[in-house]
Design an enzyme around this catalytic site. Structure first.
Site, mmCIF file in Angstrom:
data_model
loop_
_atom_site.group_PDB
_atom_site.id
_atom_site.type_symbol
_atom_site.label_atom_id
_atom_site.label_comp_id
_atom_site.label_asym_id
_atom_site.label_seq_id
_atom_site.Cartn_x
_atom_site.Cartn_y
_atom_site.Cartn_z
ATOM 1 C CB VAL A 86 36.042 39.422 18.916
ATOM 2 C CG1 VAL A 86 37.342 39.965 19.530
ATOM 3 C CG2 VAL A 86 36.343 38.404 17.822
ATOM 4 N N GLY A 303 31.463 44.578 14.301
ATOM 5 C CA GLY A 303 32.811 44.352 13.792
ATOM 6 C C GLY A 303 33.590 43.468 14.750
ATOM 7 C CD GLU A 304 34.838 43.822 19.302
ATOM 8 O OE1 GLU A 304 34.724 42.654 19.748
ATOM 9 O OE2 GLU A 304 34.653 44.829 19.983
ATOM 10 N N GLY A 305 35.132 40.982 14.206
ATOM 11 C CA GLY A 305 35.066 39.586 13.818
ATOM 12 C C GLY A 305 33.889 38.872 14.471
#
Lengths: 336, 336
Positions: A86, A303-305
């Site tokens: 990210v 995930g993580e953005g």
């Protein structure tokens, strides 16, 4: 959001030098951004900010993932050092990254972009009983609202959801099954890439939790089977709407939190943009339930953005088209 | 491209702090970029350059579109003035825009970013006979090769295809039907959004052209049913590969040109990235034939390079992950 600005955007799109509708999903997005900004053309967002909410999960004890729980804290350190996916993606689009500890099961050292807002050291095991107390869920939710406000006060004009929490796709699957009334087996997926036996265990855990669940109240559902990062993300989505700032949703963790936030306040969804659809099956189910069309479908499952950050230039582009493209009249181009 | 660098990238992806395969399509793209650069990690492209090839089409006389032919020249002026969609999108990602007149049926005034490389004032009507002579097709092809080289000499490290030409989806449909051996009705679409009667006429025109076509030689197919911008784009794709620079393909015009270029030199495709899939049905057919997976699917149908420019940050991000993300070892993160 403002319906007049949405209509103004639609009317403007039709006069820009391109066939009507030719920019597809970006035309709808441009109109949405106009509605959010209450003016057309909407400003082009130039200060995107990612908030990565991190928490641990008691359900880790059920063997729903091969990753050790300490990876959550290790990854928080990686975010703080700028070494995670990210961070690299955020640098590409000029976004800031803030990590918010809302429930990591470890003491975390200070770091410039790490905000200490721990509600507790991990949730309890959702397979055995409520993951959070109602008060804890409420506190995490309010933390998310506050984080959105602080980022906007700091100048952010586009918020981006991020998350970290080993075992958090199990909580997401439970939230999605409960709030979309889907079968656990349909919305429970392989997360980081688990094997068949682990997927069976994970699905059984979600089924067990669903069986005891009172679904009448979204905050109860959140407390019973959610995680601290899910609660904080739900608040973050409500806080973005309250501050009238668009927010880009990442994958399955974000959209499961969006189901909670939408159940609490349906109008808030006007401010949300689905950045991508994760390969996790619950992600599509949640987006369908919310009536949202994702911008990207790159078979991501991190995930993580990460997927949301990748969509930021698309959001900026949608706004930019409305402000910068010439009209048929202004450019002297003939119509069809 | 270099197989050793591709393998090095795959091995590196597995050591980065993320579950294996979690970045989906971007991991394949990163490996492709490593192969193109012959080193891992590959450099992050920072100087993207769009070339918009413009031409007119004799088949316009068949009533295949409601747009008047002079819109091609008017849009060239719009590109030169920076007012078109592709200009706005290019500004968002920091790309230059060069317009190349390879066959517009009008005299075009000088402009800083307009390159005069006219082969002829529009093609002949492909419904009635060959659209171009073999020599004209060859000249346009060589122009495209030269433009790629000139942009790379000017510092571009990522090329992006663009096109403008009223009626050019008719030529693309004919190229795609011929080179993928599809039925004209399956690959002929509504272009800018034509009505049923026009679509019927357009499909009949493609059928008529296909019936007389000798498909044994890609250059013959190109000359018979292509356009000047299709020929130049095919050259541009070959020129990018020759200069070992990645090139992002836009929609149906670009992918129909890619079929020609790939038939002429299959290895060149190692250097191509499908930016998006247009709603035009021939686009999917061509991508499938080429074995390419598009990055974006935003229901776009504009051309100009718009979908490809939108994909530029994804290409940059794929390279950036390989150079900037920490490994499990370097970040002290435990494995699964």
């Amino acid at each position: 959001a403002c319906q007049r600005a949405v209509e103004e955007a639609d009317a403007r799109q039709a006069r820009l030098t391109k066939p009507p509708g030719a920019m597809g999903q970006l035309e709808d997005l441009g109109a949405q951004l106009a509605g959010i900004a209450r003016t057309c053309p909407p400003p082009v967002p130039s200060r995107p900010a990612v908030a990565v909410f991190a928490g641990d999960h008691g359900v880790h004890a059920q063997g729903v993932t091969p990753w050790p729980q300490e990876v959550t804290a290790q990854m928080v350190a990686n975010f703080a050092a700028g070494g995670a996916v990210v961070n690299a993606l955020a640098r590409q689009v000029g976004a800031s990254v803030t990590v918010v500890d809302v429930g990591v099961a470890a003491d975390l050292p200070d770091a410039p972009n790490l905000w200490h807002r721990k509600v507790a050291r991990g949730t309890r095991d959702l397979a055995e009983g409520p993951a959070m107390t109602r008060e804890q869920a409420q506190q995490a939710l309010e933390t998310g609202i506050a984080v959105a406000g602080e980022l906007v006060d700091g100048g952010a004009d586009l918020l981006v959801t991020g998350d970290m929490g080993i075992a958090n796709t199990t909580a997401s699957a439970a939230l999605i099954a409960a709030l979309t009334r889907s079968e656990p087996a349909e919305v429970t997926g392989r997360g980081t890439g688990i094997d068949d036996a682990t997927l069976q265990r994970k699905t059984a855990v979600v089924e067990r939790a669903l069986n005891r669940l009172d679904r009448s109240e979204p905050l109860t559902v959140l407390a019973e089977v959610g995680g601290f990062e899910h609660a904080a993300l739900a608040g973050f989505l409500l806080g973005s709407a309250a501050r009238r700032v668009p927010v880009v949703l990442d994958g399955v963790i974000a959209v499961s939190a969006a189901l909670v936030a939408s159940a609490l306040c349906p109008d808030a969804a006007d401010y949300w943009v689905a950045g991508h659809v994760s390969v996790e099956p619950g992600a599509r189910a949640a987006l369908d339930h919310l009536g949202m069309e994702p911008l990207l479908d790159l078979h991501l499952r991190l995930g993580e953005g990460s997927g949301a950050v990748l969509a930021v230039p698309l959001v900026q582009s949608a706004a930019r088209l409305l402000s910068e493209v010439a009209t048929f009249d202004s450019a002297g181009v003939s119509g069809a």
